[in-house]
Design a protein around this motif. Sequence first.
Motif, PDB file in Angstrom:
ATOM      1  N   GLY A   1      38.032  61.399  67.343  1.00 44.41           N
ATOM      2  CA  GLY A   1      39.478  61.618  67.416  1.00 44.41           C
ATOM      3  C   GLY A   1      40.253  60.381  67.031  1.00 44.41           C
ATOM      4  O   GLY A   1      41.232  60.464  66.266  1.00 44.41           O
ATOM      5  N   TYR A   2      39.813  59.209  67.508  1.00 47.36           N
ATOM      6  CA  TYR A   2      40.560  57.987  67.189  1.00 47.36           C
ATOM      7  C   TYR A   2      40.326  57.502  65.774  1.00 47.36           C
ATOM      8  O   TYR A   2      41.196  56.855  65.183  1.00 47.36           O
ATOM      9  CB  TYR A   2      40.284  56.895  68.227  1.00 47.36           C
ATOM     10  CG  TYR A   2      41.452  56.798  69.180  1.00 47.36           C
ATOM     11  CD1 TYR A   2      42.581  56.066  68.843  1.00 47.36           C
ATOM     12  CD2 TYR A   2      41.464  57.519  70.354  1.00 47.36           C
ATOM     13  CE1 TYR A   2      43.677  56.023  69.668  1.00 47.36           C
ATOM     14  CE2 TYR A   2      42.558  57.483  71.198  1.00 47.36           C
ATOM     15  CZ  TYR A   2      43.665  56.732  70.849  1.00 47.36           C
ATOM     16  OH  TYR A   2      44.765  56.702  71.660  1.00 47.36           O
TER      17      TYR A   2
ATOM     18  N   MET B   1      44.298  48.754  63.331  1.00 47.31           N
ATOM     19  CA  MET B   1      42.904  48.954  63.723  1.00 47.31           C
ATOM     20  C   MET B   1      42.646  48.444  65.142  1.00 47.31           C
ATOM     21  O   MET B   1      42.016  49.125  65.961  1.00 47.31           O
ATOM     22  CB  MET B   1      41.986  48.230  62.736  1.00 47.31           C
ATOM     23  CG  MET B   1      40.511  48.318  63.076  1.00 47.31           C
ATOM     24  SD  MET B   1      39.854  50.002  62.937  1.00 47.31           S
ATOM     25  CE  MET B   1      39.918  50.213  61.156  1.00 47.31           C
ATOM     26  N   VAL B   2      43.155  47.243  65.452  1.00 43.85           N
ATOM     27  CA  VAL B   2      42.894  46.631  66.765  1.00 43.85           C
ATOM     28  C   VAL B   2      43.445  47.486  67.899  1.00 43.85           C
ATOM     29  O   VAL B   2      42.745  47.769  68.886  1.00 43.85           O
ATOM     30  CB  VAL B   2      43.498  45.206  66.820  1.00 43.85           C
ATOM     31  CG1 VAL B   2      43.447  44.650  68.249  1.00 43.85           C
ATOM     32  CG2 VAL B   2      42.743  44.277  65.888  1.00 43.85           C
TER      33      VAL B   2
ATOM     34  N   PRO C   1      49.804  41.789  59.083  1.00 43.74           N
ATOM     35  CA  PRO C   1      49.560  41.971  60.520  1.00 43.74           C
ATOM     36  C   PRO C   1      49.530  43.441  60.931  1.00 43.74           C
ATOM     37  O   PRO C   1      48.792  43.816  61.842  1.00 43.74           O
ATOM     38  CB  PRO C   1      50.729  41.229  61.184  1.00 43.74           C
ATOM     39  CG  PRO C   1      51.780  41.123  60.146  1.00 43.74           C
ATOM     40  CD  PRO C   1      51.059  41.057  58.842  1.00 43.74           C
ATOM     41  N   ALA C   2      50.312  44.278  60.239  1.00 43.53           N
ATOM     42  CA  ALA C   2      50.340  45.701  60.591  1.00 43.53           C
ATOM     43  C   ALA C   2      48.986  46.354  60.333  1.00 43.53           C
ATOM     44  O   ALA C   2      48.508  47.151  61.157  1.00 43.53           O
ATOM     45  CB  ALA C   2      51.443  46.410  59.807  1.00 43.53           C
ATOM     46  N   LEU C   3      48.353  46.029  59.192  1.00 45.62           N
ATOM     47  CA  LEU C   3      47.040  46.602  58.887  1.00 45.62           C
ATOM     48  C   LEU C   3      46.001  46.199  59.922  1.00 45.62           C
ATOM     49  O   LEU C   3      45.209  47.027  60.395  1.00 45.62           O
ATOM     50  CB  LEU C   3      46.589  46.159  57.492  1.00 45.62           C
ATOM     51  CG  LEU C   3      47.237  46.839  56.292  1.00 45.62           C
ATOM     52  CD1 LEU C   3      46.840  46.138  55.002  1.00 45.62           C
ATOM     53  CD2 LEU C   3      46.833  48.303  56.235  1.00 45.62           C
ATOM     54  N   ILE C   4      46.003  44.916  60.286  1.00 44.86           N
ATOM     55  CA  ILE C   4      45.021  44.435  61.267  1.00 44.86           C
ATOM     56  C   ILE C   4      45.268  45.058  62.636  1.00 44.86           C
ATOM     57  O   ILE C   4      44.355  45.578  63.287  1.00 44.86           O
ATOM     58  CB  ILE C   4      45.060  42.894  61.354  1.00 44.86           C
ATOM     59  CG1 ILE C   4      44.626  42.283  60.020  1.00 44.86           C
ATOM     60  CG2 ILE C   4      44.179  42.391  62.493  1.00 44.86           C
ATOM     61  CD1 ILE C   4      44.767  40.788  59.953  1.00 44.86           C
ATOM     62  N   LEU C   5      46.531  45.021  63.085  1.00 47.55           N
ATOM     63  CA  LEU C   5      46.856  45.516  64.419  1.00 47.55           C
ATOM     64  C   LEU C   5      46.727  47.032  64.507  1.00 47.55           C
ATOM     65  O   LEU C   5      46.465  47.572  65.589  1.00 47.55           O
ATOM     66  CB  LEU C   5      48.260  45.081  64.810  1.00 47.55           C
ATOM     67  CG  LEU C   5      48.438  43.568  65.003  1.00 47.55           C
ATOM     68  CD1 LEU C   5      49.895  43.229  65.301  1.00 47.55           C
ATOM     69  CD2 LEU C   5      47.544  43.059  66.126  1.00 47.55           C
TER      70      LEU C   5
END
Length: 458
Positions: free
Chosen positions: A272-273, A60-61, A54-58
């Motif tokens: 930047g993001y 990016m999200v 979930p950390a990898l997905i979130l």
Amino acid sequence: MVERILTRIGVLILSVKCVFFYRLLFSIMNLAKGALGGGVLAGHVAYMTAGYFPALILNMVYGVYMCFNFYILVMSAQRLCRRCHVASMTYPDVGEAAFALFPNPKVARWSTCYRKWIDVITCLNLFGSCAAYQLMVAKTIKQLAENTQESIIEGRHGSYFGRFSVRLPNLRLYIAFMIVPFIIICLITEIKYLAPFSIGANFVIAIAIIMTISYALQYNPKFENMVVANSFLDVIKYTGMAVFSMSCAGVVIPVENNMKDPKKFPIVLGCGYIFIIGCVFFCSFFGYVAFLDKCESPITMNFPLTTGPKVLKGLIAVMIYVTHAVNFFMPFNCVYFYLKPKFKPENQYKMELVFRALIVIIISLVAIAFPSVDALMGFLGCFCLSNMAFICPNTIYVLVHYERPGKNRKFMIWRAVLLSLFGVFILFCGSFVSGKDLIFTLFKKKQEDATTPAPDGR
């Protein structure tokens, strides 16, 4: 003759392109610097808390979500500048103008209150960040002084000369010892004196990220023993810390204001993001790979106690010490803006120094009361940045563009409601979960942030 003229024209065009590229790169770095402070050094704890999937997905999200919200915020600011015939606005200016220029008087009368609300959450976020930075500095000094990988709030027993055993200071005492140095640097009233150190801090963070990747490949080359996912409440805790480490809400409008060509801001924001999301990913994911369930904030706490890493730990402490002063500058000016008229002109500078010292002491007392970097960052991310990064940009966008011809009002309102509802959910649920952790650290007499040394002497 013709060849010389064409050559000179080519050189001129190339020079213009280089200058343009340099200015864009400078704006991108300023934007990234606003996000990549001490928060990026705690991202690996967030990955450990939620689990890597979930950390990898979130990761990016949330990055894309914040990027979009800041885009509509800046587009709204540019339109308000044209309406008000001013060159630039601050975040509170934008919020106040969005309400004040709305055609419905019942909405417009809330303009001053909304401005003050943005001032409050901005100051709370940045002053709270200062408290988290004080904790990071104190933890680093405590580790170097005790020369142990073990990290606990309570003081440990040390043995000297083979016969004397003493109890070393509590983490809260280290924070108290640092109050005077933090007051001294925060008495600097010109931010230009801190700017060179702030630029140098970026290189220190880059070194820390490179060393994190190196330790990940050295300690856990097969990426084993990583938790895939934890509970839903743990994911909410991750949300606050992730938002804290990636948000640049306080600098996004100032960066746009200082651009030669503000129309190019979408390029700056997008690039930047991409850079911010990448840095947070590399530091957080590989930090979790390297140190697994021993993750500690800041990440350099997990580095071994050999000469090279010790020097880096010291540099990180100095970097965070300077970043504390940079973060302190803007919210203090906001607070003193309301206090300054209450004093005579000849006393205003003296009173400014007095209030600078008083506010630093209050920040230190907060750090002493809540000596948990992760819980403090999680609460600030959920309570403050859910407003600044999610709710306020969508509210401002609707108010500014509601009467604009050609806009689909229903779609605009529903989009704003859906995007804001997520921010509201983070605000209440995330603040409750992170607030419980803060209260826990306040009343628990003895707590370990990382209870055992890393294996193999790490």
